[in-house]
Design a protein around this motif. Structure first.
Motif, PDB file in Angstrom:
ATOM      1  N   VAL A 180      21.905  67.089  42.958  1.00  0.00           N
ATOM      2  CA  VAL A 180      20.575  66.896  42.379  1.00  0.00           C
ATOM      3  C   VAL A 180      19.573  67.830  43.047  1.00  0.00           C
ATOM      4  O   VAL A 180      18.759  68.486  42.377  1.00  0.00           O
ATOM      5  N   PHE A 181      19.615  67.893  44.364  1.00  0.00           N
ATOM      6  CA  PHE A 181      18.700  68.755  45.107  1.00  0.00           C
ATOM      7  C   PHE A 181      18.849  70.212  44.681  1.00  0.00           C
ATOM      8  O   PHE A 181      17.850  70.898  44.400  1.00  0.00           O
ATOM      9  N   ARG A 182      20.080  70.690  44.598  1.00  0.00           N
ATOM     10  CA  ARG A 182      20.292  72.085  44.196  1.00  0.00           C
ATOM     11  C   ARG A 182      19.749  72.346  42.794  1.00  0.00           C
ATOM     12  O   ARG A 182      19.056  73.343  42.568  1.00  0.00           O
ATOM     13  N   LEU A 183      20.055  71.476  41.845  1.00  0.00           N
ATOM     14  CA  LEU A 183      19.590  71.683  40.473  1.00  0.00           C
ATOM     15  C   LEU A 183      18.073  71.587  40.381  1.00  0.00           C
ATOM     16  O   LEU A 183      17.436  72.340  39.628  1.00  0.00           O
ATOM     17  N   ALA A 184      17.476  70.675  41.122  1.00  0.00           N
ATOM     18  CA  ALA A 184      16.022  70.534  41.105  1.00  0.00           C
ATOM     19  C   ALA A 184      15.347  71.797  41.637  1.00  0.00           C
ATOM     20  O   ALA A 184      14.324  72.246  41.100  1.00  0.00           O
ATOM     21  N   VAL A 185      15.915  72.382  42.682  1.00  0.00           N
ATOM     22  CA  VAL A 185      15.364  73.620  43.227  1.00  0.00           C
ATOM     23  C   VAL A 185      15.550  74.765  42.236  1.00  0.00           C
ATOM     24  O   VAL A 185      14.622  75.548  41.981  1.00  0.00           O
ATOM     25  N   ASP A 186      16.744  74.875  41.656  1.00  0.00           N
ATOM     26  CA  ASP A 186      16.998  75.962  40.695  1.00  0.00           C
ATOM     27  C   ASP A 186      16.074  75.873  39.492  1.00  0.00           C
ATOM     28  O   ASP A 186      15.544  76.886  39.022  1.00  0.00           O
ATOM     29  N   ALA A 187      15.883  74.651  38.979  1.00  0.00           N
ATOM     30  CA  ALA A 187      15.068  74.475  37.777  1.00  0.00           C
ATOM     31  C   ALA A 187      13.598  74.224  38.081  1.00  0.00           C
ATOM     32  O   ALA A 187      12.776  74.201  37.169  1.00  0.00           O
ATOM     33  N   LYS A 188      13.279  74.012  39.387  1.00  0.00           N
ATOM     34  CA  LYS A 188      11.912  73.699  39.810  1.00  0.00           C
ATOM     35  C   LYS A 188      11.375  72.450  39.105  1.00  0.00           C
ATOM     36  O   LYS A 188      10.196  72.352  38.786  1.00  0.00           O
ATOM     37  N   SER A 189      12.292  71.495  38.879  1.00  0.00           N
ATOM     38  CA  SER A 189      11.902  70.298  38.129  1.00  0.00           C
ATOM     39  C   SER A 189      12.926  69.186  38.343  1.00  0.00           C
ATOM     40  O   SER A 189      14.127  69.414  38.197  1.00  0.00           O
ATOM     41  N   PHE A 190      12.447  67.983  38.668  1.00  0.00           N
ATOM     42  CA  PHE A 190      13.333  66.828  38.730  1.00  0.00           C
ATOM     43  C   PHE A 190      13.844  66.473  37.336  1.00  0.00           C
ATOM     44  O   PHE A 190      14.994  66.060  37.167  1.00  0.00           O
TER      45      PHE A 190
ATOM     46  N   ALA B  75      16.744  68.739  36.312  1.00  0.00           N
ATOM     47  CA  ALA B  75      17.948  68.364  37.061  1.00  0.00           C
ATOM     48  C   ALA B  75      18.522  67.054  36.538  1.00  0.00           C
ATOM     49  O   ALA B  75      19.749  66.902  36.403  1.00  0.00           O
ATOM     50  N   ALA B  76      17.655  66.112  36.213  1.00  0.00           N
ATOM     51  CA  ALA B  76      18.114  64.812  35.710  1.00  0.00           C
ATOM     52  C   ALA B  76      18.840  64.968  34.376  1.00  0.00           C
ATOM     53  O   ALA B  76      19.865  64.326  34.139  1.00  0.00           O
ATOM     54  N   ARG B  77      18.314  65.853  33.498  1.00  0.00           N
ATOM     55  CA  ARG B  77      18.973  66.065  32.209  1.00  0.00           C
ATOM     56  C   ARG B  77      20.369  66.632  32.394  1.00  0.00           C
ATOM     57  O   ARG B  77      21.318  66.240  31.696  1.00  0.00           O
ATOM     58  N   ARG B  78      20.532  67.581  33.319  1.00  0.00           N
ATOM     59  CA  ARG B  78      21.840  68.183  33.554  1.00  0.00           C
ATOM     60  C   ARG B  78      22.856  67.166  34.056  1.00  0.00           C
ATOM     61  O   ARG B  78      24.054  67.277  33.777  1.00  0.00           O
ATOM     62  N   LEU B  79      22.383  66.151  34.810  1.00  0.00           N
ATOM     63  CA  LEU B  79      23.290  65.192  35.435  1.00  0.00           C
ATOM     64  C   LEU B  79      23.258  63.826  34.753  1.00  0.00           C
ATOM     65  O   LEU B  79      23.843  62.875  35.259  1.00  0.00           O
ATOM     66  N   ASP B  80      22.575  63.758  33.591  1.00  0.00           N
ATOM     67  CA  ASP B  80      22.544  62.537  32.790  1.00  0.00           C
ATOM     68  C   ASP B  80      22.040  61.350  33.604  1.00  0.00           C
ATOM     69  O   ASP B  80      22.678  60.288  33.682  1.00  0.00           O
ATOM     70  N   MET B  81      20.862  61.521  34.213  1.00  0.00           N
ATOM     71  CA  MET B  81      20.204  60.430  34.933  1.00  0.00           C
ATOM     72  C   MET B  81      18.708  60.521  34.673  1.00  0.00           C
ATOM     73  O   MET B  81      18.224  61.500  34.087  1.00  0.00           O
ATOM     74  N   SER B  82      17.964  59.539  35.095  1.00  0.00           N
ATOM     75  CA  SER B  82      16.513  59.549  34.888  1.00  0.00           C
ATOM     76  C   SER B  82      15.842  60.449  35.930  1.00  0.00           C
ATOM     77  O   SER B  82      16.372  60.625  37.040  1.00  0.00           O
ATOM     78  N   PRO B  83      14.656  61.006  35.620  1.00  0.00           N
ATOM     79  CA  PRO B  83      13.913  61.779  36.633  1.00  0.00           C
ATOM     80  C   PRO B  83      13.609  60.952  37.883  1.00  0.00           C
ATOM     81  O   PRO B  83      13.630  61.480  38.998  1.00  0.00           O
ATOM     82  N   ALA B  84      13.340  59.654  37.698  1.00  0.00           N
ATOM     83  CA  ALA B  84      13.060  58.800  38.863  1.00  0.00           C
ATOM     84  C   ALA B  84      14.277  58.705  39.771  1.00  0.00           C
ATOM     85  O   ALA B  84      14.150  58.753  41.008  1.00  0.00           O
ATOM     86  N   MET B  85      15.476  58.601  39.174  1.00  0.00           N
ATOM     87  CA  MET B  85      16.692  58.539  39.981  1.00  0.00           C
ATOM     88  C   MET B  85      16.939  59.875  40.684  1.00  0.00           C
ATOM     89  O   MET B  85      17.374  59.905  41.848  1.00  0.00           O
ATOM     90  N   ALA B  86      16.652  60.980  40.007  1.00  0.00           N
ATOM     91  CA  ALA B  86      16.818  62.288  40.635  1.00  0.00           C
ATOM     92  C   ALA B  86      15.903  62.407  41.855  1.00  0.00           C
ATOM     93  O   ALA B  86      16.312  62.906  42.920  1.00  0.00           O
ATOM     94  N   SER B  87      14.672  61.933  41.723  1.00  0.00           N
ATOM     95  CA  SER B  87      13.741  61.959  42.856  1.00  0.00           C
ATOM     96  C   SER B  87      14.243  61.093  44.005  1.00  0.00           C
ATOM     97  O   SER B  87      14.137  61.466  45.182  1.00  0.00           O
ATOM     98  N   LYS B  88      14.838  59.936  43.675  1.00  0.00           N
ATOM     99  CA  LYS B  88      15.374  59.053  44.724  1.00  0.00           C
ATOM    100  C   LYS B  88      16.524  59.723  45.475  1.00  0.00           C
ATOM    101  O   LYS B  88      16.685  59.534  46.686  1.00  0.00           O
TER     102      LYS B  88
END
Length: 298
Positions: free
Chosen positions: A9-19, A22-35
């Motif tokens: 999640v951290f890597r994807l969030a940094v690459d995309a500059k967005s939680f 990253a959440a869409r790529r990993l099929d989770m909510s943005p809130a879960m990605a932030s957690k």
């Protein structure tokens, strides 16, 4: 919370500059990605990301951690790919970037036939025509007409097929204006031009008398080959188009090729992917499938 998932999640969030991305790529909510990222920060005892309502940026500690995480995850993916090449069928989402002119029946047929053979692979296809960043945007593969020497050391370009351009017009236009006798005659015709070629710039073609320079002033310019095809079908003028886009028009007679003894803009289509020790099975098999399919050899 699974630390390996948190690292992804951290890597994807940094690459995309967005939680959210990253959440869409990993099929989770943005809130879960932030957690997940907060889980890493608590585990490490340091802030990894600066957060605002619109932007993410790495802290100094985050930048150091990111480089190690990226290398670790790449090596893990390499190990999994090496094993899966011999033990697992291709699966998952294959994210592709392709030229606009690949939106044609032949390429759709290739996608359909590949899916028939490998039903566990799904396609996510970008047709925007822009030059995507494979690493930062998470693309598995880009199909590009490009100079492989310009890609740099981080990318590999595998040749797939030659791309042949034809000069075409509708029968209506040719009845009205006549067919050009040679390349120089194009200056007197209504031309439909690609934006990569500036108006009135000197171009070259290989004809019966060798290399000939010619110029034309386009009545229509665009960076979209599909629009050029539609304009040619309407009888607006002559257009240079890749044969893979117009093969069925030529067969049906709705477009006719002219100056067929000339060679215009011959180039190659490449499959471009990130430099990795092992390719994932979905990328490797799709590249092999493209190279073996005669529909792209036009």
């Amino acid at each position: 919370m699974d630390t390996l998932t948190s690292m992804r999640v951290f890597r994807l969030a940094v690459d995309a500059k967005s939680f959210a991305a990253a959440a869409r790529r990993l099929d989770m909510s943005p809130a879960m990605a932030s957690k997940h990222v907060m889980h890493l920060e608590r585990r490490l005892g340091t802030l990894l990301l600066n957060r605002t309502s619109r932007h993410l940026s790495l802290t100094e500690s985050g930048a150091t951690y990111f480089e190690h995480v990226r290398q670790l995850l790449d090596e893990l993916d390499d190990v999994e790919s090496a094993v899966s090449q011999s033990t697992a069928a291709p699966h998952g989402t294959l994210k592709l970037s392709v030229p606009v002119w690949m939106a044609n029946p032949d390429f759709v047929g290739v996608l359909n036939d590949y899916r028939t053979r490998y039903p566990d692979v799904r396609f996510d296809v970008d047709l925007s025509g822009r030059f995507v960043n494979l690493v930062e945007e998470g693309f598995d593969l880009a199909l590009r007409v490009t100079n492989p020497l310009s890609l740099g050391p981080a990318l590999i370009a595998r040749p797939i097929a030659p791309v042949t351009f034809h000069l075409v017009a509708s029968p209506h236009y040719l009845r009205k204006a006549g067919a050009p006798a040679d390349a120089q005659a194009l200056a007197r015709h209504m031309m439909l031009g690609y934006s990569a070629f500036p108006a009135n710039s000197a171009l070259e073609a290989e004809g019966p008398r060798g290399i000939e320079a010619f110029k034309f002033d386009p009545a229509l310019q665009t960076n979209n080959e599909t629009l050029l095809r539609l304009a040619a079908l309407e009888g607006m003028g002559l257009a240079f188009l890749p044969k893979v886009l117009i093969s069925r028009d030529l067969e049906a007679g709705t477009l006719e090729a002219v100056l067929t003894d000339y060679r215009f803009f011959g180039t190659k289509l490449y499959g471009v992917y990130r430099h990795r020790r092992y390719l994932s099975s979905k990328v490797r098999t799709f590249l092999d499938f493209l190279c073996d399919d005669a529909r792209l050899l036009l």
